[in-house]
Write an enzyme that holds these catalytic residues in place. Structure first.
Site, short mmCIF file in Angstrom:
data_model
loop_
_atom_site.label_atom_id
_atom_site.label_comp_id
_atom_site.label_asym_id
_atom_site.label_seq_id
_atom_site.Cartn_x
_atom_site.Cartn_y
_atom_site.Cartn_z
N VAL A 282 0.75 -0.77 -0.13
CA VAL A 282 -0.34 -0.41 0.24
C VAL A 282 0.54 1.29 -0.17
O VAL A 282 0.91 1.63 -0.35
CB VAL A 282 -0.95 0.39 1.22
CG1 VAL A 282 -1.76 -1.09 1.11
CG2 VAL A 282 0.29 0.04 2.90
N ASN B 97 -6.53 -1.10 6.08
CA ASN B 97 -6.37 -1.84 7.07
C ASN B 97 -4.41 -2.32 7.20
O ASN B 97 -4.21 -2.38 8.44
CB ASN B 97 -7.10 -3.28 7.18
CG ASN B 97 -6.73 -4.10 8.46
OD1 ASN B 97 -7.35 -4.24 9.58
ND2 ASN B 97 -5.82 -5.10 8.18
N TYR C 297 4.98 4.20 15.83
CA TYR C 297 3.18 3.61 15.78
C TYR C 297 2.21 4.31 15.94
O TYR C 297 1.44 4.58 15.41
CB TYR C 297 3.45 2.09 16.09
CG TYR C 297 2.45 1.23 16.36
CD1 TYR C 297 1.82 0.71 14.45
CD2 TYR C 297 0.84 2.02 16.80
CE1 TYR C 297 0.69 -0.41 14.92
CE2 TYR C 297 -0.49 1.07 16.82
CZ TYR C 297 -0.05 0.28 16.04
OH TYR C 297 -1.76 -0.44 15.72
C1 BGC Z 1 -1.02 -2.28 18.31
C2 BGC Z 1 -0.64 -4.00 19.88
C3 BGC Z 1 -0.89 -3.86 20.52
C4 BGC Z 1 -2.83 -3.13 20.69
C5 BGC Z 1 -2.84 -2.61 21.97
C6 BGC Z 1 -2.66 -2.23 18.52
O1 BGC Z 1 -2.87 -1.14 17.71
O2 BGC Z 1 -0.65 -3.02 17.25
O3 BGC Z 1 0.29 -4.35 19.41
O4 BGC Z 1 -1.50 -5.06 21.31
O5 BGC Z 1 -2.56 -1.89 19.76
O6 BGC Z 1 -1.86 -1.96 22.76
#
Ligand code: BGC
Length: 268
Positions: free
Chosen positions: A67, A93, A166
């Site tokens: 993507v 997703n 992230y």
């Molecule tokens: C993450 C997981 C994590 C969850 C809660 C998700 O967005 O990808 O690794 O367990 O959040 O913390």
């Protein structure tokens, strides 16, 4: 909601060869949609999802595309239009983690996560929205011209040490989604997010695959269980359906209460 609220609709789910994406693809198909099952590395996983969908009587195809690659995304949409002729539902997703303490995080780790989790949504959504605008509302199919669902996370609101790339990507998804929801509402395109908490999938295996890890994870989940992909699948079906026709620009947290500050239940 009828048994098949998405009957006749065409969906694309990115990152659908495993985990949450696979669960969403199966749920949309069970609700009557034909599904493009996008994958980047596991053809076998994607093919299994396609086979399950076909066994239920819906149409599905597996399409490989990263993507984050404009050319591959273009080719994926060309293939979808050739096979299905339209897109009613896009589920953004595809996403990944590359975790590191902040001072050790490489630029490559930063770029990989931002480009897959955020730029990938930009590329896929732009193609989908252009097609939705060009076609418009089809009476009898859906009350709106198209639905976009972004897979966010509880980490669009919960900061997460050791995961700066992230968390930044998911914070970005929040305002990406809300901005598009505002911009596209006059065209009757609805844009929403799902914010999963801990769902039992390969991405967070370390958080649940030993009894000790699971016990410590459950301290963060008031509802007392880890989620499963079907929990997210049913939320996606509802958000994509006319039952949610007046829902736009929202993040639906599906997290067993993870966003409820569980550490304050007996503290503070
Ligand atoms: C993450 C997981 C994590 C969850 C809660 C998700 O967005 O990808 O690794 O367990 O959040 O913390």
């Amino acid at each position: 909601m009828s048994d098949q609220p998405l009957k006749g609709q065409k969906a694309l789910v990115t990152g659908a060869s495993s985990g949450i994406g696979a669960g969403v693809a199966l749920a949309l198909a069970a609700a009557g949609a034909d599904v493009v099952v996008n994958y980047v590395s596991s053809l076998a996983g994607a093919q299994q999802v396609v086979d399950e969908i076909k066994a239920q009587g819906q149409n599905a195809i597996a399409v490989k595309a990263d993507v984050a690659s404009p050319d591959e995304v273009q080719a994926m949409f060309d293939e979808m239009m050739g096979a299905f002729g339209a897109i009613d539902i896009l589920v953004n997703n595809a996403g990944l983690q590359q975790d590191a303490p902040f001072t050790e995080m490489t630029l490559a780790q930063w770029n990989k996560v931002i480009s897959t989790n955020l730029t990938g949504m930009f590329l896929c959504t732009q193609h989908a929205v252009k097609a939705m605008l060009a076609r418009g509302i089809v009476p009898g199919l859906s009350r709106c011209a198209g639905k976009v669902i972004c897979m966010s996370s509880v980490h669009e609101v919960i900061p997460w040490a050791g995961h700066a790339n992230y968390a930044a990507s998911k914070g970005g998804v929040k305002l990406f989604m809300q901005t598009l929801a505002q911009e596209l509402a006059p065209h009757r395109i609805r844009v929403n997010s799902i914010g999963p908490g801990a769902i039992q999938t390969p991405i967070n295996r370390a958080a649940w695959d030993t009894p000790e890890a699971l016990a410590s994870l459950l301290k963060l989940i008031p509802y007392g269980r880890i989620g499963v992909p079907a929990d997210i699948g049913s939320a996606a079906v509802w958000l994509a359906s006319d039952a949610a026709d007046y829902v736009n620009g929202q993040t639906l947290f599906v997290d067993g209460g993870m966003t409820l500050y569980p550490e304050f239940a007996d503290g503070g």
